[in-house]
Design a protein around this motif. Structure first.
Motif, short mmCIF file in Angstrom:
data_model
loop_
_atom_site.label_atom_id
_atom_site.label_comp_id
_atom_site.label_asym_id
_atom_site.label_seq_id
_atom_site.Cartn_x
_atom_site.Cartn_y
_atom_site.Cartn_z
N ALA A 1 0.83 -1.21 0.00
CA ALA A 1 0.00 0.00 0.00
C ALA A 1 0.86 1.26 0.00
O ALA A 1 0.57 2.23 -0.72
CB ALA A 1 -0.93 -0.01 1.22
N ILE A 2 1.92 1.26 0.78
CA ILE A 2 2.82 2.42 0.81
C ILE A 2 3.51 2.61 -0.53
O ILE A 2 3.61 3.74 -1.05
CB ILE A 2 3.86 2.26 1.94
CG1 ILE A 2 3.17 2.36 3.31
CG2 ILE A 2 4.96 3.31 1.82
CD1 ILE A 2 4.08 2.07 4.47
N LEU A 3 3.98 1.52 -1.13
CA LEU A 3 4.64 1.61 -2.43
C LEU A 3 3.68 2.12 -3.51
O LEU A 3 4.05 2.97 -4.33
CB LEU A 3 5.19 0.24 -2.83
CG LEU A 3 6.35 -0.30 -1.97
CD1 LEU A 3 6.72 -1.70 -2.41
CD2 LEU A 3 7.56 0.63 -2.06
N LEU A 4 2.44 1.63 -3.49
CA LEU A 4 1.45 2.11 -4.45
C LEU A 4 1.12 3.57 -4.23
O LEU A 4 0.93 4.34 -5.18
CB LEU A 4 0.17 1.27 -4.36
CG LEU A 4 0.25 -0.17 -4.88
CD1 LEU A 4 -1.03 -0.93 -4.54
CD2 LEU A 4 0.48 -0.19 -6.38
N ASN A 5 1.07 3.97 -2.98
CA ASN A 5 0.75 5.37 -2.65
C ASN A 5 1.86 6.32 -3.12
O ASN A 5 1.58 7.49 -3.43
CB ASN A 5 0.55 5.50 -1.14
CG ASN A 5 0.04 6.87 -0.75
OD1 ASN A 5 -1.03 7.29 -1.18
ND2 ASN A 5 0.81 7.58 0.07
N GLU A 6 3.09 5.81 -3.18
CA GLU A 6 4.21 6.64 -3.59
C GLU A 6 4.37 6.71 -5.10
O GLU A 6 5.13 7.54 -5.60
CB GLU A 6 5.51 6.11 -2.96
CG GLU A 6 5.58 6.25 -1.45
CD GLU A 6 5.56 7.71 -1.01
OE1 GLU A 6 6.27 8.52 -1.64
OE2 GLU A 6 4.84 8.02 -0.05
N ALA B 1 -7.23 4.44 3.91
CA ALA B 1 -6.81 5.19 5.10
C ALA B 1 -5.82 6.29 4.76
O ALA B 1 -5.83 7.37 5.36
CB ALA B 1 -6.21 4.23 6.13
N MET B 2 -4.97 6.03 3.76
CA MET B 2 -3.98 7.04 3.36
C MET B 2 -4.63 8.27 2.74
O MET B 2 -4.08 9.38 2.83
CB MET B 2 -2.98 6.43 2.37
CG MET B 2 -2.03 5.43 3.00
SD MET B 2 -0.93 4.68 1.78
CE MET B 2 -0.17 3.39 2.76
#
Length: 305
Positions: free
Chosen positions: A97-102, A188-189
């Motif tokens: 999720a963090i990688l996709l968000n970045e 959530a992000m």
């Protein structure tokens, strides 16, 4: 809250109350009324006999479970597989999720999301067949790649060695569900204020620093809630993957509580034993859920109730 205040709030939200009535009726009929069946756990239940003619044996079936080495091994497998799935599920989903968000390339981001979501919609029957084929000692892609890279000299019968089963199951669960599990974290992000990232960037914070000090703290409430819920389901290690990937060679590691109930309770006609095992699982799940929620409350974290 006084009774009068409570009734006023109900009156203000009467539309939502009426909408919840069908769900409450369904819950009572299909979840609470069947609880009378727990009495079977304290009987030497015979389907041919009437309820009043059943022989009551007290805690005999529970005593048998806790003294049976087979059941203890099944509990070990259940807890081990649940813990592996819990850790890998959280770590991989949050990381993805963090990688996709970045990602800034929207097209590539959607492509990765779509590819990672697809395995979730494959039934475990098909997924187990794919996994078995990939791990096959006769031309399986995993063995072929490992031999090509020189890591092994001859094919390994992955599903024929019990000590490999927990790792195979954990990797299979990640492959099948990691994309789907990222959805809630990505949602959530979106709730994190973009001004925080802008302020951090102005202050000279790098991408990793922004992730560590803004993204992860923003995900913390969601992670805590999901962790509490997953701890409550710690004895729910699954059924289909273990049943489909398990065999006589890895049974000492693949057999979990649900398979135990099926094989040694329902299929053998020992309904009392199966109810006792299921009752034990439910009670332990309640204890784990309330304990995790209480610990979160004492630590001042978000909680379910």
């Amino acid at each position: 809250m006084t009774p009068g205040t409570f009734m006023r709030k109900l009156g203000q939200q009467k539309t939502l109350v009426f909408m919840s009535v069908p769900f409450l009726i369904w819950l009572i009929i299909f979840k609470y009324l069947p609880l009378w069946g727990w009495s079977i756990a304290f009987q030497d239940f015979k389907p041919a006999k009437k309820i009043l003619d059943q022989e009551w044996v007290g805690f005999q079936h529970f005593a048998f479970l806790f003294q049976d080495e087979h059941f203890l091994r099944v509990m070990r497998n259940t807890l081990a597989m649940s813990f592996i799935n819990l850790v890998l599920g959280f770590v991989t989903a949050i990381t993805l999720a963090i990688l996709l968000n970045e990602l800034r390339n929207v097209v590539f981001k959607r492509f990765v999301q779509t590819v990672s979501y697809l395995p979730h919609f494959i039934s475990w029957v098909v997924a187990a067949s794919i996994i078995s084929t990939a791990l096959s000692a006769d031309g399986g892609i995993v063995n072929e790649l490992l031999m090509w890279t020189g890591l092994i000299n001859e094919p390994i019968l992955w599903l024929g060695k019990g000590e490999y089963f927990w790792g195979i199951l954990g990797a299979s669960e990640v492959w099948k569900n990691v994309g789907w599990n990222t959805i809630i974290y990505l949602a959530a992000m979106t709730m994190i204020d973009p001004a925080q990232y802008e302020a951090a960037e102005i202050d000279g914070a790098g991408r990793l620093q922004r992730i560590w000090h803004i993204t992860l703290p923003g995900l913390k409430p969601v992670v805590i809630i999901l962790l509490i819920m997953n701890i409550g389901n710690l004895l729910e290690s699954g059924f289909e993957p273990q049943y489909l990937l398990g065999n006589g060679m890895n049974v000492d590691y693949s057999e979990n509580l649900d398979i135990f109930v099926l094989k040694y309770g329902i299929q053998m006609g020992n309904f009392s034993l199966s109810i006792a095992a299921g009752m034990f699982k439910t009670i332990v799940s309640f204890i784990l859920l309330f304990s995790a929620n209480s610990i979160a409350k004492r630590m001042g974290e978000d909680r379910l109730f």
